[in-house]
Scaffold this motif. Structure first.
Motif, PDB file in Angstrom:
ATOM      1  N   MET A 143      37.913  39.040  45.020  1.00 37.43           N
ATOM      2  CA  MET A 143      37.566  39.536  43.679  1.00 37.43           C
ATOM      3  C   MET A 143      36.694  38.523  42.955  1.00 37.43           C
ATOM      4  O   MET A 143      36.736  37.336  43.246  1.00 37.43           O
ATOM      5  N   ARG A 144      35.918  39.021  42.013  1.00 35.83           N
ATOM      6  CA  ARG A 144      35.035  38.159  41.230  1.00 35.83           C
ATOM      7  C   ARG A 144      35.138  38.508  39.755  1.00 35.83           C
ATOM      8  O   ARG A 144      35.440  39.643  39.389  1.00 35.83           O
ATOM      9  N   ARG A 145      34.821  37.525  38.920  1.00 35.02           N
ATOM     10  CA  ARG A 145      34.740  37.775  37.472  1.00 35.02           C
ATOM     11  C   ARG A 145      33.546  38.678  37.188  1.00 35.02           C
ATOM     12  O   ARG A 145      32.558  38.691  37.932  1.00 35.02           O
ATOM     13  N   LEU A 154      40.143  44.965  39.394  1.00 34.91           N
ATOM     14  CA  LEU A 154      40.749  45.246  40.685  1.00 34.91           C
ATOM     15  C   LEU A 154      39.971  46.405  41.296  1.00 34.91           C
ATOM     16  O   LEU A 154      39.600  47.343  40.577  1.00 34.91           O
ATOM     17  N   PRO A 155      39.683  46.361  42.584  1.00 36.55           N
ATOM     18  CA  PRO A 155      38.841  47.409  43.183  1.00 36.55           C
ATOM     19  C   PRO A 155      39.552  48.761  43.250  1.00 36.55           C
ATOM     20  O   PRO A 155      40.771  48.842  43.409  1.00 36.55           O
ATOM     21  N   GLY A 156      38.753  49.814  43.129  1.00 36.52           N
ATOM     22  CA  GLY A 156      39.254  51.175  43.302  1.00 36.52           C
ATOM     23  C   GLY A 156      40.137  51.643  42.164  1.00 36.52           C
ATOM     24  O   GLY A 156      40.311  50.964  41.156  1.00 36.52           O
ATOM     25  N   GLU A 157      40.674  52.829  42.363  1.00 40.79           N
ATOM     26  CA  GLU A 157      41.642  53.381  41.426  1.00 40.79           C
ATOM     27  C   GLU A 157      43.025  53.067  41.965  1.00 40.79           C
ATOM     28  O   GLU A 157      43.288  53.263  43.150  1.00 40.79           O
ATOM     29  N   ARG A 158      43.896  52.579  41.124  1.00 40.74           N
ATOM     30  CA  ARG A 158      45.176  52.036  41.555  1.00 40.74           C
ATOM     31  C   ARG A 158      46.338  52.873  41.037  1.00 40.74           C
ATOM     32  O   ARG A 158      46.224  53.555  40.036  1.00 40.74           O
ATOM     33  N   SER A 159      47.466  52.739  41.709  1.00 43.14           N
ATOM     34  CA  SER A 159      48.735  53.249  41.205  1.00 43.14           C
ATOM     35  C   SER A 159      49.394  52.140  40.400  1.00 43.14           C
ATOM     36  O   SER A 159      49.147  50.958  40.644  1.00 43.14           O
ATOM     37  N   ALA A 171      45.145  37.672  39.740  1.00 45.12           N
ATOM     38  CA  ALA A 171      43.707  37.633  39.464  1.00 45.12           C
ATOM     39  C   ALA A 171      43.376  36.791  38.234  1.00 45.12           C
ATOM     40  O   ALA A 171      42.216  36.422  38.029  1.00 45.12           O
ATOM     41  N   PHE A 172      44.374  36.443  37.439  1.00 40.61           N
ATOM     42  CA  PHE A 172      44.134  35.479  36.361  1.00 40.61           C
ATOM     43  C   PHE A 172      43.635  34.152  36.941  1.00 40.61           C
ATOM     44  O   PHE A 172      43.046  33.345  36.215  1.00 40.61           O
ATOM     45  N   SER A 173      43.855  33.924  38.218  1.00 44.45           N
ATOM     46  CA  SER A 173      43.404  32.687  38.858  1.00 44.45           C
ATOM     47  C   SER A 173      41.877  32.544  38.838  1.00 44.45           C
ATOM     48  O   SER A 173      41.358  31.455  39.075  1.00 44.45           O
ATOM     49  N   HIS A 174      41.159  33.616  38.535  1.00 46.94           N
ATOM     50  CA  HIS A 174      39.702  33.548  38.434  1.00 46.94           C
ATOM     51  C   HIS A 174      39.229  33.033  37.076  1.00 46.94           C
ATOM     52  O   HIS A 174      38.034  32.814  36.886  1.00 46.94           O
ATOM     53  N   GLY A 175      40.154  32.825  36.159  1.00 44.17           N
ATOM     54  CA  GLY A 175      39.794  32.262  34.862  1.00 44.17           C
ATOM     55  C   GLY A 175      39.471  30.784  34.988  1.00 44.17           C
ATOM     56  O   GLY A 175      39.792  30.138  35.988  1.00 44.17           O
ATOM     57  N   GLU A 176      38.815  30.268  33.986  1.00 42.62           N
ATOM     58  CA  GLU A 176      38.495  28.845  33.926  1.00 42.62           C
ATOM     59  C   GLU A 176      39.237  28.226  32.751  1.00 42.62           C
ATOM     60  O   GLU A 176      39.749  28.936  31.891  1.00 42.62           O
ATOM     61  N   ALA A 177      39.255  26.929  32.692  1.00 44.15           N
ATOM     62  CA  ALA A 177      39.901  26.244  31.572  1.00 44.15           C
ATOM     63  C   ALA A 177      39.280  26.734  30.263  1.00 44.15           C
ATOM     64  O   ALA A 177      38.056  26.751  30.116  1.00 44.15           O
ATOM     65  N   ALA A 178      40.138  27.168  29.356  1.00 40.02           N
ATOM     66  CA  ALA A 178      39.770  27.679  28.032  1.00 40.02           C
ATOM     67  C   ALA A 178      38.971  28.982  28.072  1.00 40.02           C
ATOM     68  O   ALA A 178      38.509  29.443  27.040  1.00 40.02           O
ATOM     69  N   LYS A 179      38.811  29.574  29.246  1.00 39.86           N
ATOM     70  CA  LYS A 179      38.057  30.828  29.391  1.00 39.86           C
ATOM     71  C   LYS A 179      38.810  31.780  30.321  1.00 39.86           C
ATOM     72  O   LYS A 179      38.493  31.874  31.506  1.00 39.86           O
ATOM     73  N   PRO A 180      39.803  32.479  29.787  1.00 42.07           N
ATOM     74  CA  PRO A 180      40.524  33.411  30.659  1.00 42.07           C
ATOM     75  C   PRO A 180      39.637  34.577  31.067  1.00 42.07           C
ATOM     76  O   PRO A 180      38.786  35.030  30.293  1.00 42.07           O
ATOM     77  N   ALA A 181      39.801  35.022  32.280  1.00 43.46           N
ATOM     78  CA  ALA A 181      39.169  36.244  32.766  1.00 43.46           C
ATOM     79  C   ALA A 181      40.318  37.239  32.922  1.00 43.46           C
ATOM     80  O   ALA A 181      41.205  37.028  33.743  1.00 43.46           O
TER      81      ALA A 181
END
Length: 189
Positions: A143-145, A154-159, A171-181
């Motif tokens: 995944m990408r920001r 998140l890809p596609g349509e999910r349940s 996927a919060f792990s894609h955030g940066e310091a002081a810049k949440p994604a």
């Protein structure tokens, strides 16, 4: 209980929210304006006024700040969910669990203790608490920001299920310091 809410392990959702909430505090990723509320310092402060329920008071406080900051950074899109904005029936079931969690507070003490130290790596913390599977971590790595860096789709349509909620947290792990994604998912109707 609705069919939607029965697909969700609400204790697990609570743990996922706790880990992400703690990771986003000012003494860690600096995503929301709480400074160590879920840390040992926060425990000492809150236990004075709320001796039996301080852990859950700490959690509520950081959850509300994280929810507000996430909505500010990425306003909710109709048909989409985030970790902090799930369908109303799921949120209602989650809210209904608070008295049970508070009554069983001693059973949560170890988990609260385990998240007190600030985390440098959200995925490692999720692994350490057995809240993410290797295949989910692999999905997160792909995944990408968004172009503006404010969200992760998140890809596609999910349940609305445990897998989707785990991915929303991780996927919060894609955030940066002081810049949440803010991770979000389009859900099937």
């Amino acid at each position: 209980m609705s069919a939607l809410a029965t697909n969700i392990d609400l204790d697990r959702l609570f743990k996922l929210r706790l880990v992400v909430a703690r990771h986003g505090e000012m003494d860690a990723a600096r995503w929301w304006n709480t400074n160590g509320v879920l840390s040992r310092k926060g425990r000492l402060l809150m236990s004075r006024g709320f001796p039996k329920t301080h852990q859950f008071t700490q959690a509520r406080l950081v959850f509300e700040v994280a929810r507000a900051r996430s909505a500010e950074r990425f306003p909710t899109i109709p048909g989409c969910i985030t970790l902090w904005h799930l369908p109303a029936d799921v949120e209602a079931q989650f809210e209904a669990c608070w008295p049970e969690w508070v009554d069983g507070g001693a059973s949560w003490a170890d988990f609260f203790e385990s998240i007190q130290a600030p985390s440098d790596n959200l995925l490692d913390t999720l692994h350490a608490h057995e809240l993410i599977q290797p295949e989910q971590a692999e999905q997160i790595s792909r995944m990408r920001r968004s172009a503006e860096g404010r969200s992760v789709a998140l890809p596609g349509e999910r349940s609305v299920d445990d897998d989707t909620i785990t991915l929303l947290a991780a996927a919060f792990s894609h955030g940066e310091a002081a810049k949440p994604a803010i991770p979000f998912a389009r859900v099937d109707s």
